[in-house]
Design an enzyme around this catalytic site. Structure first.
Site, PDB file in Angstrom:
ATOM      1  CE1 TYR A 120      -4.279  -1.667   0.716  1.00 27.96           C
ATOM      2  CE2 TYR A 120      -2.738  -3.320   1.512  1.00 27.96           C
ATOM      3  CZ  TYR A 120      -4.005  -2.967   1.088  1.00 27.96           C
ATOM      4  OH  TYR A 120      -5.000  -3.915   1.048  1.00 27.96           O
ATOM      5  CB  CYS A 121       2.487   3.001  -2.715  1.00 29.13           C
ATOM      6  SG  CYS A 121       3.725   4.264  -3.013  1.00 29.13           S
ATOM      7  CB  ILE A 122      -0.214   5.534   1.919  1.00 28.83           C
ATOM      8  CG1 ILE A 122      -0.783   4.111   1.872  1.00 28.83           C
ATOM      9  CG2 ILE A 122      -1.227   6.536   2.428  1.00 28.83           C
ATOM     10  CD1 ILE A 122      -1.957   3.907   0.930  1.00 28.83           C
TER      11      ILE A 122
END
Length: 152
Positions: A120-122
């Site tokens: 999950y690249c947030i």
């Protein structure tokens, strides 16, 4: 875990910084390596800057080398919505908060295999960090047990 009602609040949106607004409300992306949490190693949880809903734990954060905070899983899967994103002539999976409808970032399948293989690249601008020592005071005491130390 909690009975708190998380929602998109126009009063909160009006108080967002320009970067927070651009990311959460217009699906922008902040610069890699030039954002608040990409290199944060403190214990705590990350919540939606708009709704306050708990999204990720520092226990699931890892250094992906991408320059953005990366997590292997959400702290509360019901607080995450995945949507198909076909912008920029590619197919990706956009990650949004369920109750705040904030754009958070994207989901990729190149995370640590031992932890499920997801990343999950947030965007930091979509997050507010709640340090472990402030969980109770800020209404997130249900998550304190994730950080209990093991006695020898």
């Amino acid at each position: 875990m909690s009975t708190t009602e998380y929602r998109k609040d126009p009063a909160v949106i009006a108080q967002l910084t320009p970067d927070q607004y651009a990311v959460t409300q217009t699906d922008a992306t902040e610069p890699a390596f030039r954002n608040e949490f990409w290199d944060n190693h403190d214990d705590g949880i990350y919540v939606d800057v708009v709704s306050g809903e708990p999204l990720f734990s520092s226990r699931d954060k890892f250094d992906s080398g991408s320059g953005w905070p990366s997590f292997t899983r959400p702290i509360e899967p019901a607080h995450i919505v995945n949507k198909e994103d076909r912008s920029f002539w590619m197919k990706r999976t956009e990650v949004r908060s369920a109750n705040g409808d904030s754009h958070l970032g994207h989901l990729f399948d190149d995370g640590p295999v031992a932890d499920g293989g997801l990343r999950y690249c947030i965007n930091s601008a979509a997050l507010r960090f709640v340090p472990v020592d402030e969980l109770e005071a800020q209404g997130y005491g249900d998550y304190r047990s994730q950080f209990a130390t093991k006695e020898a």
